[in-house]
Design an enzyme around this catalytic site. Structure first.
Site, PDB file in Angstrom:
ATOM      1  N   LYS A 176       0.848  -1.204   0.000  1.00  0.00           N
ATOM      2  CA  LYS A 176       0.000   0.000   0.000  1.00  0.00           C
ATOM      3  C   LYS A 176       0.875   1.243   0.000  1.00  0.00           C
ATOM      4  CE  LYS A 176      -2.301   2.126   3.666  1.00  0.00           C
ATOM      5  NZ  LYS A 176      -2.143   3.517   3.270  1.00  0.00           N
ATOM      6  N   ASP A 178       1.565   5.160   0.982  1.00  0.00           N
ATOM      7  CA  ASP A 178       1.106   5.972   2.102  1.00  0.00           C
ATOM      8  C   ASP A 178       0.276   7.133   1.571  1.00  0.00           C
ATOM      9  OD1 ASP A 178       0.803   6.406   4.830  1.00  0.00           O
ATOM     10  OD2 ASP A 178       2.871   5.808   5.198  1.00  0.00           O
ATOM     11  N   GLU A 179      -0.440   7.785   2.488  1.00  0.00           N
ATOM     12  CA  GLU A 179      -1.430   8.774   2.049  1.00  0.00           C
ATOM     13  C   GLU A 179      -0.792   9.988   1.373  1.00  0.00           C
ATOM     14  OE1 GLU A 179      -0.909   7.883   5.214  1.00  0.00           O
ATOM     15  OE2 GLU A 179       0.015   9.661   6.098  1.00  0.00           O
ATOM     16  N   HIS A 268      -8.330   5.619   1.752  1.00  0.00           N
ATOM     17  CA  HIS A 268      -7.618   6.115   2.936  1.00  0.00           C
ATOM     18  C   HIS A 268      -8.379   7.336   3.431  1.00  0.00           C
ATOM     19  CE1 HIS A 268      -4.490   7.520   5.604  1.00  0.00           C
ATOM     20  NE2 HIS A 268      -3.789   6.425   5.363  1.00  0.00           N
ATOM     21  N   LYS A 309      -2.333   3.668  17.068  1.00  0.00           N
ATOM     22  CA  LYS A 309      -1.728   4.959  17.399  1.00  0.00           C
ATOM     23  C   LYS A 309      -2.668   6.144  17.201  1.00  0.00           C
ATOM     24  CE  LYS A 309       0.124   5.961  12.769  1.00  0.00           C
ATOM     25  NZ  LYS A 309       1.273   5.998  11.856  1.00  0.00           N
TER      26      LYS A 309
HETATM   27  O1  LIG Z   1      -1.517   4.856   6.003  1.00  0.00           O
HETATM   28  C1  LIG Z   1      -1.559   4.150   7.004  1.00  0.00           C
HETATM   29  O2  LIG Z   1      -2.464   3.344   7.182  1.00  0.00           O
HETATM   30  C2  LIG Z   1      -0.479   4.349   8.022  1.00  0.00           C
HETATM   31  O3  LIG Z   1       0.634   4.878   7.413  1.00  0.00           O
HETATM   32  C3  LIG Z   1      -0.188   3.188   8.903  1.00  0.00           C
HETATM   33  O4  LIG Z   1       1.145   3.176   9.342  1.00  0.00           O
HETATM   34  P1  LIG Z   1       1.600   2.394  10.646  1.00  0.00           P
HETATM   35  O5  LIG Z   1       1.131   0.990  10.537  1.00  0.00           O
HETATM   36  O6  LIG Z   1       3.089   2.522  10.677  1.00  0.00           O
HETATM   37  O7  LIG Z   1       0.982   3.117  11.808  1.00  0.00           O
HETATM   38 MG   LIG Z   2      -0.228   6.421   6.489  1.00  0.00          MG
END
Ligand SMILES: O=C(O)[C@H](O)COP(=O)(O)O
Ligand SMILES: [Mg+2]
Length: 414
Positions: A176, A178-179, A268, A309
């Protein structure tokens, strides 16, 4: 005939099957009664304004009605004819528009919507929904898994694709983006697509499993459409869209194009918390999820049931809504992501069930022995959970999982 605020409050009114019913929590401004504020919510979100209005014969009454007040909760019924069929921005300009800033309330939160079939049927809904598990990956008994390479931006195209390869061969199903990775100079979109899908093919050959890639097409709408076409031409199965930052209009247009190619949409939700983090104000994640389903995303980030988180609201309730019946429309596969690692999986899957996608970024790439070991640890934990075995037992056979559990235990990161 005149229209005043009072016309929008009728506690005797019973909503019809055609009405869209919205539940709001409101905090009336100082000196304003709940009834007065509640009638203003219905007025401003449908066809009223601050002044009394005169109407003539050429007028169709599209007024909403506040029909229930229970403490700080109010329920408002909107006639279906208020809404342009299939136009989500227009719906939101009503039910989450001016009212979010009006002085009659100090705070207002759109908590939930009950969507009538007449409104829902004008939207496409998802193409695949949770059937992606079986239709793309041939998996019926376990959650599918995804990983975001970290650092989230800055990796070269080759390095990013290599991280994907390592994760795929370690047992992850989906790479995936990232955003905030789209088409930057350090990792251009087209190069990343080509190189990643090439390594995807290698990983499939090596593992005998289906692998796929959630490439982030987020941009202005025309560019998104071009990228969707490019992904289809290169043999991808999915596109990823940052649905809040791209906007619902862009998403709706992408959804039309993905249908043409048979591509799935991974959604996302970056920036959702601008609307839903403060519990007293904004638009709940539950409503954002409902809108996402109508607009047709197949997979949606819905949080980690408090284990990761990010601040979360009702992950389980939202997931139930996304996978529940909605006039026979396709469901949405919930994605748990944000601060997860293998030690959190049993509690997560106890809460969400296994009809989910589990995404680990740091929880894979932060493994002391690297990405491939992190991916093996995740897959081992997932397989053990599905077999009904404690992951500590699986860790006795899979050293990669033992290392992950030793490093992170069951702590919730921040
Ligand atoms: O886009 C996402 O879902 C996050 O970047 C998740 O990242 P992490 O698993 O390191 O918190
Ligand atoms: Mg992310």
């Amino acid at each position: 005939m005149g229209i005043t605020y009072e016309d929008f409050l009728d506690l005797e009114y019973e909503p019809t099957d055609e009405d869209l019913v919205c539940t709001f929590r409101i905090d009336p401004a100082t000196g304003m009664s709940t009834e007065a504020a509640a009638s203003r919510v219905a007025s401003e979100s449908s066809n009223g304004t601050w002044a009394a209005l005169q109407t003539g014969a050429d007028f169709t009454d599209m007024g909403a009605t506040t029909f229930d007040i229970d403490g700080d909760l109010i329920r408002v019924a909107y006639p279906a004819g208020l809404f342009e069929p299939g136009n989500m921005p227009q719906v939101l300009s009503c039910i989450a528009g001016n009212i979010m800033g009006m002085k009659a309330v100090d705070t207002i939160r759109l908590l939930d919507c009950e969507w009538p079939e007449s409104v829902v049927s004008a939207y496409p809904g998802p193409l695949y929904g949770s059937s992606v598990r079986e239709e793309i990956f041939g998996v019926t008994d376990r959650p599918i898994t995804a990983t975001v390479p970290k650092p989230k931006v800055g990796l070269s195209t080759a390095a990013h694709a290599q991280v994907g390869y390592d994760a795929w061969v370690g047992g992850v199903d989906l790479l995936k983006d990232d955003e905030n990775l789209t088409d930057q100079a350090f990792n251009p979109f087209s190069d990343r697509l080509t190189e990643s899908l090439s390594l995807r093919d290698d990983a499939e050959d090596e593992t005998g499993e289906k692998k796929s890639y959630l490439i982030n097409v987020t941009a202005d709408t025309q560019t998104m459409l071009d990228r969707v076409d490019e992904v289809a031409a290169q043999g991808g199965e999915y596109v990823m869209v940052d649905i809040i930052t791209a906007g619902w209009a862009g998403l709706q247009t992408v959804r039309e194009r993905t249908e043409k190619h048979g591509l799935a949409i991974h959604a996302h939700r970056a920036m959702h918390a601008a609307f839903d983090r403060l519990p007293s104000h904004g638009v709940s994640m539950r409503v954002l999820a409902q809108i996402s389903r109508l607009c047709g995303v197949d997979q949606l980030h819905t949080g980690t049931a408090g284990l990761g988180k990010l601040a979360n609201e009702d992950t389980v309730g939202i997931n139930d809504w996304l996978t529940g019946d909605l006039y026979g429309t396709t469901d949405v596969l919930p994605v748990a992501s944000g601060g997860l690692h293998p030690g959190l999986l049993p509690d997560l899957l106890d809460a969400t069930g296994t009809n989910v996608c589990v995404q680990l970024g740091g929880g894979i790439h932060g493994h002391p022995d690297g990405t491939r070991a992190g991916a093996v640890a995740l897959r081992s934990a997932i397989d053990a959970y599905v077999e009904g075995r404690p992951i500590t037992e699986a860790a006795e056979e899979t050293p990669e999982l033992a290392v992950a559990l030793d490093k992170w235990g069951t702590e919730t990161p921040r």
